[in-house]
Design a protein around this motif. Sequence first.
Motif, PDB file in Angstrom:
ATOM      1  N   SER A  75       0.830  -1.200   0.000  1.00 38.79           N
ATOM      2  CA  SER A  75       0.000   0.000   0.000  1.00 38.79           C
ATOM      3  C   SER A  75       0.869   1.257   0.000  1.00 38.79           C
ATOM      4  O   SER A  75       2.076   1.204   0.210  1.00 38.79           O
ATOM      5  CB  SER A  75      -0.914  -0.012   1.225  1.00 38.79           C
ATOM      6  N   GLY A  76       0.225   2.402  -0.236  1.00 42.99           N
ATOM      7  CA  GLY A  76       0.917   3.683  -0.162  1.00 42.99           C
ATOM      8  C   GLY A  76       2.050   3.815  -1.155  1.00 42.99           C
ATOM      9  O   GLY A  76       1.862   3.623  -2.365  1.00 42.99           O
ATOM     10  N   PRO A  77       3.267   4.155  -0.675  1.00 37.44           N
ATOM     11  CA  PRO A  77       4.397   4.399  -1.578  1.00 37.44           C
ATOM     12  C   PRO A  77       4.714   3.228  -2.495  1.00 37.44           C
ATOM     13  O   PRO A  77       5.129   3.434  -3.641  1.00 37.44           O
ATOM     14  CB  PRO A  77       5.561   4.669  -0.610  1.00 37.44           C
ATOM     15  N   GLY A  78       4.529   2.007  -2.023  1.00 43.27           N
ATOM     16  CA  GLY A  78       4.819   0.852  -2.866  1.00 43.27           C
ATOM     17  C   GLY A  78       3.971   0.846  -4.116  1.00 43.27           C
ATOM     18  O   GLY A  78       4.466   0.618  -5.228  1.00 43.27           O
ATOM     19  N   GLY A  79       2.679   1.102  -3.959  1.00 35.35           N
ATOM     20  CA  GLY A  79       1.797   1.150  -5.120  1.00 35.35           C
ATOM     21  C   GLY A  79       2.118   2.312  -6.037  1.00 35.35           C
ATOM     22  O   GLY A  79       2.004   2.204  -7.260  1.00 35.35           O
ATOM     23  N   ILE A  80       2.505   3.439  -5.460  1.00 39.36           N
ATOM     24  CA  ILE A  80       2.871   4.602  -6.274  1.00 39.36           C
ATOM     25  C   ILE A  80       4.069   4.274  -7.154  1.00 39.36           C
ATOM     26  O   ILE A  80       4.128   4.681  -8.318  1.00 39.36           O
ATOM     27  CB  ILE A  80       3.170   5.814  -5.367  1.00 39.36           C
ATOM     28  N   HIS A  81       5.017   3.527  -6.624  1.00 36.54           N
ATOM     29  CA  HIS A  81       6.237   3.216  -7.372  1.00 36.54           C
ATOM     30  C   HIS A  81       5.980   2.375  -8.618  1.00 36.54           C
ATOM     31  O   HIS A  81       6.807   2.346  -9.527  1.00 36.54           O
ATOM     32  CB  HIS A  81       7.230   2.479  -6.463  1.00 36.54           C
ATOM     33  N   LEU A  82       4.858   1.684  -8.675  1.00 40.36           N
ATOM     34  CA  LEU A  82       4.565   0.858  -9.852  1.00 40.36           C
ATOM     35  C   LEU A  82       4.260   1.690 -11.097  1.00 40.36           C
ATOM     36  O   LEU A  82       4.373   1.204 -12.225  1.00 40.36           O
ATOM     37  CB  LEU A  82       3.361  -0.051  -9.580  1.00 40.36           C
ATOM     38  N   LEU A  83       3.857   2.936 -10.907  1.00 38.80           N
ATOM     39  CA  LEU A  83       3.246   3.691 -11.996  1.00 38.80           C
ATOM     40  C   LEU A  83       4.139   3.837 -13.224  1.00 38.80           C
ATOM     41  O   LEU A  83       3.660   3.752 -14.359  1.00 38.80           O
ATOM     42  CB  LEU A  83       2.820   5.069 -11.495  1.00 38.80           C
ATOM     43  N   ASN A  84       5.421   4.076 -13.037  1.00 40.76           N
ATOM     44  CA  ASN A  84       6.292   4.304 -14.189  1.00 40.76           C
ATOM     45  C   ASN A  84       6.278   3.106 -15.139  1.00 40.76           C
ATOM     46  O   ASN A  84       6.106   3.252 -16.353  1.00 40.76           O
ATOM     47  CB  ASN A  84       7.720   4.592 -13.714  1.00 40.76           C
ATOM     48  N   GLY A  85       6.435   1.915 -14.591  1.00 43.98           N
ATOM     49  CA  GLY A  85       6.412   0.725 -15.427  1.00 43.98           C
ATOM     50  C   GLY A  85       5.040   0.442 -16.003  1.00 43.98           C
ATOM     51  O   GLY A  85       4.916  -0.073 -17.115  1.00 43.98           O
ATOM     52  N   LEU A  86       3.990   0.793 -15.256  1.00 46.31           N
ATOM     53  CA  LEU A  86       2.638   0.552 -15.758  1.00 46.31           C
ATOM     54  C   LEU A  86       2.313   1.464 -16.936  1.00 46.31           C
ATOM     55  O   LEU A  86       1.609   1.056 -17.870  1.00 46.31           O
ATOM     56  CB  LEU A  86       1.619   0.741 -14.639  1.00 46.31           C
ATOM     57  N   TYR A  87       2.817   2.689 -16.928  1.00 45.51           N
ATOM     58  CA  TYR A  87       2.595   3.557 -18.085  1.00 45.51           C
ATOM     59  C   TYR A  87       3.340   3.036 -19.309  1.00 45.51           C
ATOM     60  O   TYR A  87       2.878   3.212 -20.444  1.00 45.51           O
ATOM     61  CB  TYR A  87       3.003   4.994 -17.764  1.00 45.51           C
TER      62      TYR A  87
END
Length: 302
Positions: A75-87
């Motif tokens: 949760s929190g920062p961990g989920g935020i960190h996924l965004l670059n690869g998901l884009y």
Amino acid sequence: MKKIATDLLVERLIDWGVDTVFGLPGDGINGIMEGLRRHQDQIRFVLVHHEEAAAFMATGYAKSTGRLGVCLATSGPGGIHLLNGLYDAKLDHVPVLAITGMQETQLLGTGYQQEVHLEKLYQDVAAYDVMALVPGQIPALVDRAMRTSLTQRTVTHLTFPNDLQVAPAGEEPYEGVAPARLPVTAPVFAAPPGQPRQADLERASAVLNQGENVVMLVGAGALHARDEVLQVAEALGSPIVKTLPGKAVVPDDHPLTTGGIGLLGHARQRDRNGGRQDAVHGRHELPLYQVPAGTRPPPAPP
């Protein structure tokens, strides 16, 4: 050992043929990690040093295998960190499912530590973006997320509150009041045949046959059609321009290959495409511009 909600999650992923999950453990996904541990003989967890790497690895896995990639973050920062690869997955049109943790349901909205509503944050990157609320709905949510990713070739996201993850699999915390029941779905995806209509093929053939100086623009949709692309190019005497995702369609050293197009393109294709060609033929990606027969393309940027 009693069955918990994340057993439903992991078992449904296995039903879909998922055998690898890339991620980094954290307090917000302890229950999901337990589900993976219980099924470690059927599904592999690949540990990364940073969540961003998990998303990029899931995307690379999807690109290289043609299968759906799965990444996992807390949760929190961990989920935020996924965004670059998901884009990267979204913009390159590959199917990836992101799974994240969420603060306990009783604490949502109270400003609890690292409370980030990832189901809101992911609204732009994910075509299907849902927070699970009761264990019984998990299989149906997984089914819909998987189908959406595979059908649209894009990112989907499921997030699971911490307390839900370890709740009994059959838990029904509230009595239903609507005339409805939990959906019953199946882990099945019927892929489209992918064969164009005969009329469309004939129309495309006519356009190519009428062109005097044809250039073929090939993209990711032609990755498994190298022989066909080369046959058409050789029959037409057509140079082949490639998009970046379509780079592997034809070898760079093939005599008909002029290089890539776009921001990371090669000067040869720009020169080749600088005003002599009558038609551009593309697959899957939209070309940067389309050239009607007998017209000149816009000038190449300096």
